[in-house]
Scaffold this active site. Structure first.
Site, mmCIF file in Angstrom:
data_model
loop_
_atom_site.group_PDB
_atom_site.id
_atom_site.type_symbol
_atom_site.label_atom_id
_atom_site.label_comp_id
_atom_site.label_asym_id
_atom_site.label_seq_id
_atom_site.Cartn_x
_atom_site.Cartn_y
_atom_site.Cartn_z
ATOM 1 N N ASP A 11 1.225 -9.587 11.008
ATOM 2 C CA ASP A 11 0.571 -8.311 10.761
ATOM 3 C C ASP A 11 1.570 -7.237 11.189
ATOM 4 O O ASP A 11 2.541 -7.523 11.909
ATOM 5 C CB ASP A 11 -0.720 -8.239 11.588
ATOM 6 C CG ASP A 11 -1.339 -6.869 11.579
ATOM 7 O OD1 ASP A 11 -1.600 -6.336 10.490
ATOM 8 O OD2 ASP A 11 -1.536 -6.307 12.675
ATOM 9 N N ASP A 13 0.685 -3.263 12.018
ATOM 10 C CA ASP A 13 0.163 -2.322 13.020
ATOM 11 C C ASP A 13 -0.504 -3.058 14.176
ATOM 12 O O ASP A 13 -1.400 -3.867 13.982
ATOM 13 C CB ASP A 13 -0.850 -1.361 12.372
ATOM 14 C CG ASP A 13 -0.195 -0.395 11.409
ATOM 15 O OD1 ASP A 13 0.760 0.280 11.811
ATOM 16 O OD2 ASP A 13 -0.644 -0.314 10.248
ATOM 17 N N ASP A 167 -3.130 -9.016 15.709
ATOM 18 C CA ASP A 167 -3.812 -8.443 16.873
ATOM 19 C C ASP A 167 -5.291 -8.203 16.633
ATOM 20 O O ASP A 167 -5.960 -7.620 17.492
ATOM 21 C CB ASP A 167 -3.155 -7.112 17.257
ATOM 22 C CG ASP A 167 -3.362 -6.038 16.191
ATOM 23 O OD1 ASP A 167 -3.035 -6.317 15.011
ATOM 24 O OD2 ASP A 167 -3.846 -4.945 16.517
#
Length: 218
Positions: A11, A13, A167
């Site tokens: 991922d 961000d 995250d």
């Protein structure tokens, strides 16, 4: 090295780029611009990683459909006005370089737009390190498995040789839906309890711990 995975998908961000707080600020500022109540920060953080349309539907459920284009424009205005100040998490360039030197295929699966990701890859200098990328405006949004399925197909890697790192629970659910292993990082948008409830392969708390885990397990 364990040699368990051929393809490592990140991922962006909150996983490679320290941008979660900036995304929340942009969502709240866009709400203020449209005269809408600001959502709780927890709700704004929850939507990080989703495509922008899905994110706004969840973060601002009272937003009328006809107001979506204006909301998107104001969000992008606030985010892009500060994105040049964003930085990668400590140690990320070295970690990516090490994975590349070990011969791993590297990819990105993100809720960002193609324009946004290309801008971030250029600004960060990491662009040349990635073999393939997928964005929410050219694919189904997370947690749909399409991003991972397309990346595996493009790069010719099997599910059991692919690792997704993110995250948010959206990342981990996407990994589950695609039948690949998911690694949770605890320094981005979602909290440890949420991430561990998604039953990742492992959970790491810091960028340094992420690199340590990768060096021993990929």
């Amino acid at each position: 090295m364990a040699d368990r995975f051929d393809l490592v998908v990140f991922d962006w961000d909150g996983t490679l780029m320290d941008s979660a707080a900036a995304i929340v600020r942009a969502i709240l500022a866009a709400c203020r611009d449209l005269g809408l109540p600001e959502p709780p920060e927890e709700r704004a953080r929850y939507v990080i990683g989703l495509g922008l349309g899905d994110a706004l539907r969840h973060a601002v459920p009272e937003l009328d459909v006809e107001a979506y284009p204006r909301m998107v424009e104001r969000y992008r205005h606030h985010y892009l006005s500060a994105d040049h100040e964003l930085t990668l998490f400590p140690g990320v360039p070295g970690m990516i370089d090490w994975l590349a030197e070990e011969g791993k295929l590297l990819a990105v699966a993100t809720g960002k737009s193609r324009l946004g990701l290309d801008r971030a890859l250029s600004h960060s200098g990491l662009g040349p390190r990635f073999h393939a990328t997928r964005c929410a405006d050219e694919c189904f949004s997370k947690p749909h498995p399409a991003m991972l399925e397309e990346l595996m197909d493009e790069l010719g890697v099997a599910r059991d040789r692919t690792l997704m790192i993110g995250d948010t629970t959206h990342d981990l659910q996407m990994a589950h839906n695609a039948g690949v292993a998911g690694l949770a990082v605890g320094f981005g948008a979602h909290g440890r309890a949420e991430l561990e409830a998604a039953r990742p392969l492992a959970y790491v708390e810091t960028p340094a711990a992420l690199e340590q885990w990768l060096r021993g397990n990929v």
